[in-house]
Design a protein around this motif. Structure first.
Motif, PDB file in Angstrom:
ATOM      1  N   LEU A  59     -14.265  26.557  57.205  1.00  0.00           N
ATOM      2  CA  LEU A  59     -15.782  26.801  56.748  1.00  0.00           C
ATOM      3  C   LEU A  59     -16.372  26.387  57.577  1.00  0.00           C
ATOM      4  N   LEU A  60     -15.989  25.334  58.677  1.00  0.00           N
ATOM      5  CA  LEU A  60     -17.148  24.620  59.709  1.00  0.00           C
ATOM      6  C   LEU A  60     -17.293  25.698  60.300  1.00  0.00           C
ATOM      7  N   MET A  61     -16.600  26.866  60.534  1.00  0.00           N
ATOM      8  CA  MET A  61     -16.501  27.488  61.989  1.00  0.00           C
ATOM      9  C   MET A  61     -17.063  28.993  61.408  1.00  0.00           C
ATOM     10  N   ALA A  62     -17.140  29.012  60.594  1.00  0.00           N
ATOM     11  CA  ALA A  62     -17.495  30.136  59.600  1.00  0.00           C
ATOM     12  C   ALA A  62     -18.998  30.471  59.482  1.00  0.00           C
ATOM     13  N   GLY A  63     -19.339  28.817  59.227  1.00  0.00           N
ATOM     14  CA  GLY A  63     -20.616  28.617  59.354  1.00  0.00           C
ATOM     15  C   GLY A  63     -21.912  28.024  60.591  1.00  0.00           C
ATOM     16  N   THR A  64     -20.888  28.239  61.371  1.00  0.00           N
ATOM     17  CA  THR A  64     -21.915  27.991  62.636  1.00  0.00           C
ATOM     18  C   THR A  64     -21.780  28.146  63.985  1.00  0.00           C
ATOM     19  N   LEU A  65     -20.939  29.662  64.027  1.00  0.00           N
ATOM     20  CA  LEU A  65     -20.594  30.428  65.514  1.00  0.00           C
ATOM     21  C   LEU A  65     -20.663  31.991  64.366  1.00  0.00           C
ATOM     22  N   LYS A  66     -21.003  32.657  65.312  1.00  0.00           N
ATOM     23  CA  LYS A  66     -21.482  34.037  64.736  1.00  0.00           C
ATOM     24  C   LYS A  66     -20.315  34.898  64.414  1.00  0.00           C
ATOM     25  N   ALA A  67     -20.800  35.941  63.773  1.00  0.00           N
ATOM     26  CA  ALA A  67     -19.266  36.732  62.857  1.00  0.00           C
ATOM     27  C   ALA A  67     -18.138  37.183  64.167  1.00  0.00           C
ATOM     28  N   GLU A  68     -18.825  37.861  65.568  1.00  0.00           N
ATOM     29  CA  GLU A  68     -18.062  37.855  66.803  1.00  0.00           C
ATOM     30  C   GLU A  68     -16.491  36.930  66.932  1.00  0.00           C
ATOM     31  N   ALA A  69     -17.769  35.838  66.967  1.00  0.00           N
ATOM     32  CA  ALA A  69     -17.266  35.184  67.783  1.00  0.00           C
ATOM     33  C   ALA A  69     -16.322  34.018  66.706  1.00  0.00           C
ATOM     34  N   THR A  70     -16.299  34.131  65.655  1.00  0.00           N
ATOM     35  CA  THR A  70     -15.188  33.609  63.948  1.00  0.00           C
ATOM     36  C   THR A  70     -14.020  34.330  64.570  1.00  0.00           C
ATOM     37  N   LEU A  71     -14.397  35.828  64.332  1.00  0.00           N
ATOM     38  CA  LEU A  71     -13.234  36.767  64.287  1.00  0.00           C
ATOM     39  C   LEU A  71     -12.278  36.459  65.966  1.00  0.00           C
ATOM     40  N   ALA A  72     -13.259  36.602  66.723  1.00  0.00           N
ATOM     41  CA  ALA A  72     -12.031  36.017  67.872  1.00  0.00           C
ATOM     42  C   ALA A  72     -11.180  34.471  68.169  1.00  0.00           C
ATOM     43  N   ALA A  73     -12.070  33.049  67.963  1.00  0.00           N
ATOM     44  CA  ALA A  73     -12.185  31.997  67.753  1.00  0.00           C
ATOM     45  C   ALA A  73     -10.777  31.905  66.231  1.00  0.00           C
ATOM     46  N   ALA A  74     -10.856  32.568  64.989  1.00  0.00           N
ATOM     47  CA  ALA A  74     -10.014  32.373  64.319  1.00  0.00           C
ATOM     48  C   ALA A  74      -8.452  32.740  64.619  1.00  0.00           C
ATOM     49  N   ASN A  75      -8.707  34.011  65.594  1.00  0.00           N
ATOM     50  CA  ASN A  75      -7.079  34.055  65.531  1.00  0.00           C
ATOM     51  C   ASN A  75      -6.905  33.909  67.014  1.00  0.00           C
ATOM     52  N   LEU A  76      -7.505  33.435  68.073  1.00  0.00           N
ATOM     53  CA  LEU A  76      -7.221  32.692  68.830  1.00  0.00           C
ATOM     54  C   LEU A  76      -5.990  31.328  68.069  1.00  0.00           C
ATOM     55  N   VAL A  77      -6.568  31.260  67.860  1.00  0.00           N
ATOM     56  CA  VAL A  77      -6.276  29.428  67.092  1.00  0.00           C
ATOM     57  C   VAL A  77      -5.091  29.659  65.740  1.00  0.00           C
ATOM     58  N   PHE A  78      -4.907  31.009  65.311  1.00  0.00           N
ATOM     59  CA  PHE A  78      -4.174  31.331  64.823  1.00  0.00           C
ATOM     60  C   PHE A  78      -2.418  31.363  65.777  1.00  0.00           C
ATOM     61  N   LEU A  79      -2.975  32.484  66.714  1.00  0.00           N
ATOM     62  CA  LEU A  79      -1.849  32.471  67.617  1.00  0.00           C
ATOM     63  C   LEU A  79      -1.215  31.576  68.416  1.00  0.00           C
ATOM     64  N   LEU A  80      -2.420  30.466  68.220  1.00  0.00           N
ATOM     65  CA  LEU A  80      -2.382  28.874  69.540  1.00  0.00           C
ATOM     66  C   LEU A  80      -1.168  28.317  68.291  1.00  0.00           C
ATOM     67  N   LEU A  81      -1.616  28.146  67.576  1.00  0.00           N
ATOM     68  CA  LEU A  81      -1.033  27.241  66.454  1.00  0.00           C
ATOM     69  C   LEU A  81       0.623  27.758  66.035  1.00  0.00           C
ATOM     70  N   LEU A  82       0.248  28.553  65.643  1.00  0.00           N
ATOM     71  CA  LEU A  82       1.812  29.448  65.817  1.00  0.00           C
ATOM     72  C   LEU A  82       2.580  29.180  66.593  1.00  0.00           C
ATOM     73  N   VAL A  83       2.548  29.297  67.666  1.00  0.00           N
ATOM     74  CA  VAL A  83       3.003  28.336  68.822  1.00  0.00           C
ATOM     75  C   VAL A  83       3.558  26.958  68.776  1.00  0.00           C
ATOM     76  N   GLY A  84       2.479  26.514  69.101  1.00  0.00           N
ATOM     77  CA  GLY A  84       2.540  25.153  69.496  1.00  0.00           C
ATOM     78  C   GLY A  84       2.796  24.372  68.432  1.00  0.00           C
ATOM     79  N   GLY A  85       2.377  25.103  66.979  1.00  0.00           N
ATOM     80  CA  GLY A  85       2.752  24.386  65.828  1.00  0.00           C
ATOM     81  C   GLY A  85       3.849  23.326  64.360  1.00  0.00           C
ATOM     82  N   GLY A  86       4.583  24.520  65.665  1.00  0.00           N
ATOM     83  CA  GLY A  86       5.784  23.354  65.069  1.00  0.00           C
ATOM     84  C   GLY A  86       6.601  24.275  63.942  1.00  0.00           C
ATOM     85  N   VAL A  87       6.064  25.216  64.095  1.00  0.00           N
ATOM     86  CA  VAL A  87       6.260  26.841  62.815  1.00  0.00           C
ATOM     87  C   VAL A  87       7.707  27.656  63.038  1.00  0.00           C
ATOM     88  N   ILE A  88       7.305  27.956  64.689  1.00  0.00           N
ATOM     89  CA  ILE A  88       8.812  28.969  64.371  1.00  0.00           C
ATOM     90  C   ILE A  88       9.176  27.758  65.632  1.00  0.00           C
TER      91      ILE A  88
END
Length: 256
Positions: free
Chosen positions: A165-194
């Motif tokens: 909600l912090l990201m969605a409420g402070t960034l533009k929609a296109e920036a939120t789309l890009a940033a949210a997907n990028l964070v998802f991929l980075l945390l998928l690799v570096g967050g101990g998931v796999i």
């Protein structure tokens, strides 16, 4: 036979609980009808679970790979719904003026956020059921305290919801789309998931261990794989992220 004037109009808003419930149902239906969101929140986590359980790509230690992977995939499911999916959906609702219209309705703003959170929780329940069924089919043998698992999932949801909600409420929609997907991929690799965190350099492990996805995946793994009673350290990290994320979202969220 009714007489004219017997019934007196009584205009006003519906009870608050009914408004929140109706909005939560609407939010859930919109989420489940969105193909892109379903891909992110349901299909990708289940495919990763099946793929990495069936193919020996990553060294997950002794025992069945699914015993290591299933808790991490549960954490990933929470992040994909509470953070990535919610951030993107809310960001575009804000851009197209949907939030502005809802903010002018009798539904209070905090109640709208409550309805969105309930929608996230309903979706997560469906995700947890699906991942659990698939993991059992792959030979998963969970153990540990169910209450600890519930606390981890609730605090993880709160932490990721606040950040989304912090990201969605402070960034533009296109920036939120890009940033949210990028964070998802980075945390998928570096967050101990796999990939286990002990595969990273010692200096990186300390920093990565403080991330909410790492705390959630490690906490779930400690309980479900190793039978830990209550992972207080991971719960504490998630609680801090939840307080900071929700507090910042409440303070800086812009409705238009």
């Amino acid at each position: 036979m009714s007489v004219a004037g017997t019934y007196t109009p009584k205009p006003g808003a519906a009870p608050l609980s009914r408004m929140i419930g109706a909005q939560a149902v609407l939010e859930t239906k919109m989420l489940l009808r969105n193909g892109e969101q379903l891909l992110l929140t349901v299909i990708i986590p289940t495919l990763l679970l099946v793929l990495f359980s069936a193919v020996d790509i990553v060294d997950t230690g002794d025992g069945k790979a699914v015993n290591f992977l299933a808790p991490g995939i549960l954490a990933l499911a929470v992040m994909s719904t509470a953070f990535t999916g919610q951030a993107i959906a809310t960001g575009f609702e804000r851009r197209y003026g949907v939030l502005k219209l809802l903010a002018s309705s009798p539904l209070p703003r905090w109640a709208l956020m409550t309805a969105k959170t309930l929608s996230v929780l309903v979706t997560e329940v469906l995700q947890v059921i699906l991942v659990t069924v698939i993991a059992f089919a792959l030979g998963w043998s969970p153990q540990g305290n169910p209450l600890a698992v519930l606390l981890l999932l609730v605090l993880g949801t709160a932490a990721f919801s606040g950040l989304g909600l912090l990201m969605a409420g402070t960034l533009k929609a296109e920036a939120t789309l890009a940033a949210a997907n990028l964070v998802f991929l980075l945390l998928l690799v570096g967050g101990g998931v796999i990939v286990p965190l002990d595969k990273f350099p010692d200096a990186a492990q300390s920093a990565l261990g403080l991330l909410p996805i790492s705390a959630l995946s490690d906490g779930l793994r400690d309980v479900l794989q190793h039978g830990a009673a209550m992972p207080w350290g991971d719960l504490g990290i998630l609680a801090v992220w939840a307080v900071l994320g929700l507090g910042a979202a409440a303070r800086f969220f812009r409705w238009e």
